[in-house]
Design a protein around this motif. Sequence first.
Motif, PDB file in Angstrom:
ATOM      1  N   MET A  32      12.607   5.290  11.918  1.00 32.56           N
ATOM      2  CA  MET A  32      12.501   4.867  10.523  1.00 32.56           C
ATOM      3  C   MET A  32      11.316   3.922  10.357  1.00 32.56           C
ATOM      4  SD  MET A  32      16.488   4.522   9.342  1.00 32.56           S
ATOM      5  CE  MET A  32      16.092   4.603   7.583  1.00 32.56           C
ATOM      6  N   TYR A  33      10.723   3.935   9.163  1.00 33.99           N
ATOM      7  CA  TYR A  33       9.468   3.219   8.917  1.00 33.99           C
ATOM      8  C   TYR A  33       9.495   2.559   7.537  1.00 33.99           C
ATOM      9  CZ  TYR A  33       7.932   6.652  12.431  1.00 33.99           C
ATOM     10  OH  TYR A  33       7.826   7.432  13.554  1.00 33.99           O
ATOM     11  N   TRP A  34       8.782   1.463   7.444  1.00 31.11           N
ATOM     12  CA  TRP A  34       8.487   0.857   6.147  1.00 31.11           C
ATOM     13  C   TRP A  34       6.976   0.795   5.966  1.00 31.11           C
ATOM     14  CZ3 TRP A  34      11.249   0.203   2.002  1.00 31.11           C
ATOM     15  CH2 TRP A  34      12.644   0.019   2.089  1.00 31.11           C
ATOM     16  N   TYR A  35       6.503   1.360   4.846  1.00 31.32           N
ATOM     17  CA  TYR A  35       5.101   1.324   4.473  1.00 31.32           C
ATOM     18  C   TYR A  35       4.966   0.585   3.146  1.00 31.32           C
ATOM     19  CZ  TYR A  35       3.955   5.081   7.812  1.00 31.32           C
ATOM     20  OH  TYR A  35       3.762   5.830   8.942  1.00 31.32           O
ATOM     21  N   ARG A  36       3.770   0.071   2.931  1.00 36.38           N
ATOM     22  CA  ARG A  36       3.416  -0.407   1.605  1.00 36.38           C
ATOM     23  C   ARG A  36       2.195   0.356   1.111  1.00 36.38           C
ATOM     24  NH1 ARG A  36       1.530  -6.550   1.202  1.00 36.38           N
ATOM     25  NH2 ARG A  36       0.600  -5.724  -0.715  1.00 36.38           N
ATOM     26  N   GLN A  37       2.171   0.618  -0.187  1.00 34.75           N
ATOM     27  CA  GLN A  37       1.064   1.351  -0.785  1.00 34.75           C
ATOM     28  C   GLN A  37       0.400   0.490  -1.840  1.00 34.75           C
ATOM     29  OE1 GLN A  37       1.994   4.996  -2.893  1.00 34.75           O
ATOM     30  NE2 GLN A  37      -0.130   5.677  -2.851  1.00 34.75           N
ATOM     31  N   ASP A  38      -0.885   0.268  -1.673  1.00 29.16           N
ATOM     32  CA  ASP A  38      -1.681  -0.502  -2.623  1.00 29.16           C
ATOM     33  C   ASP A  38      -2.885   0.336  -3.044  1.00 29.16           C
ATOM     34  OD1 ASP A  38      -0.800  -2.740  -0.237  1.00 29.16           O
ATOM     35  OD2 ASP A  38      -0.251  -3.171  -2.317  1.00 29.16           O
ATOM     36  N   PRO A  39      -3.351   0.166  -4.267  1.00 28.77           N
ATOM     37  CA  PRO A  39      -4.477   0.981  -4.766  1.00 28.77           C
ATOM     38  C   PRO A  39      -5.677   0.917  -3.831  1.00 28.77           C
ATOM     39  CG  PRO A  39      -3.481  -0.268  -6.542  1.00 28.77           C
ATOM     40  CD  PRO A  39      -2.837  -0.763  -5.284  1.00 28.77           C
ATOM     41  N   THR A  86       3.098  -8.024  -3.825  1.00 29.17           N
ATOM     42  CA  THR A  86       3.270  -7.092  -4.935  1.00 29.17           C
ATOM     43  C   THR A  86       2.734  -5.733  -4.493  1.00 29.17           C
ATOM     44  OG1 THR A  86       3.135  -8.765  -6.661  1.00 29.17           O
ATOM     45  CG2 THR A  86       2.520  -6.509  -7.269  1.00 29.17           C
ATOM     46  N   SER A  87       3.582  -4.714  -4.524  1.00 26.34           N
ATOM     47  CA  SER A  87       3.194  -3.431  -3.970  1.00 26.34           C
ATOM     48  C   SER A  87       4.291  -2.410  -4.249  1.00 26.34           C
ATOM     49  CB  SER A  87       2.985  -3.558  -2.447  1.00 26.34           C
ATOM     50  OG  SER A  87       2.452  -2.368  -1.893  1.00 26.34           O
TER      51      SER A  87
ATOM     52  N   PHE B 105      -2.113   6.861   8.023  1.00 29.69           N
ATOM     53  CA  PHE B 105      -2.581   7.556   6.827  1.00 29.69           C
ATOM     54  C   PHE B 105      -4.021   7.196   6.495  1.00 29.69           C
ATOM     55  CE2 PHE B 105       1.130   9.540   4.911  1.00 29.69           C
ATOM     56  CZ  PHE B 105       2.159   8.960   5.625  1.00 29.69           C
ATOM     57  N   GLY B 106      -4.720   8.142   5.863  1.00 27.16           N
ATOM     58  CA  GLY B 106      -5.982   7.841   5.226  1.00 27.16           C
ATOM     59  C   GLY B 106      -5.739   7.154   3.894  1.00 27.16           C
ATOM     60  N   LYS B 107      -6.829   6.795   3.206  1.00 26.94           N
ATOM     61  CA  LYS B 107      -6.688   6.058   1.958  1.00 26.94           C
ATOM     62  C   LYS B 107      -6.380   6.954   0.761  1.00 26.94           C
ATOM     63  CE  LYS B 107      -9.389   2.087   3.393  1.00 26.94           C
ATOM     64  NZ  LYS B 107     -10.490   1.154   3.082  1.00 26.94           N
ATOM     65  N   GLY B 108      -6.470   8.235   0.954  1.00 21.42           N
ATOM     66  CA  GLY B 108      -6.083   9.164  -0.100  1.00 21.42           C
ATOM     67  C   GLY B 108      -7.238   9.617  -0.960  1.00 21.42           C
TER      68      GLY B 108
END
Lengths: 115, 115
Positions: A32-39, A86-87, B105-108
């Motif tokens: 299991m994994y936790w990721y964060r995604q930011d612009p 914030t994400s 991951f890449g940045k998309g």
Amino acid sequence: NAGVTQTPKFRVLKTGQSMTLLCAQDMNHEYMYWYRQDPGMGLRLIHYSVGEGTTAKGEVPDGYNVSRLKKQNFLLGLESAAPSQTSVYFCASLLAGGSGANVLTFGAGSRLTVL
Amino acid sequence: AQTVTQSQPEMSVQEAETVTLSCTYDTSESDYYLFWYKQPPSRQMILVIRQEAYKQQNATENRFSVNFQKAAKSFSLKISDSQLGDAAMYFCAYKESGANSKLTFGKGITLSVRP
């Protein structure tokens, strides 16, 4: 077919508050994994777990803690939230072996805003 | 550490035309997996296609196919007969084959489809 379920889906916090994001999977996945995604940053790994009772740091672990007391659950904690956290947070799980191995299954994401 | 590079932040394609999304990666391993994930506005991460490095044949899933060049460490995604529903962010990802490996991951790239 619940797959991977994240709660809550949205949360607004004030700086310094604490909270826990819950991830639950019903597929008997080992990892299991936790990721964060930011612009503009893609998905960055925070912490991950290769089995019940084990956790490891990812790429951006600072300010977060995790626990995996049960195989199906992976908790992500913020002890003292900061605006930089914030994400959008994604949980994912992965089957280690077998025909469906090595493919991440994602939750729907949790949007966290820290004011 | 492994890196995944998606150098084009945005691309656009005319409906019914073909578009290719580029991805390169850096690794010293010989056995690994490569993925393309799609993220539509709903934010859900959806697996598009998977390639195992030991397989020379390029993976194909309906209108989606890859051009896997192992020596060049290149993994591009071709979308044929583009549809409006293909508009999304696409992420390239890499995973080693080992039991304790992580997915990077890449940045998309944001793909828009013109009607």
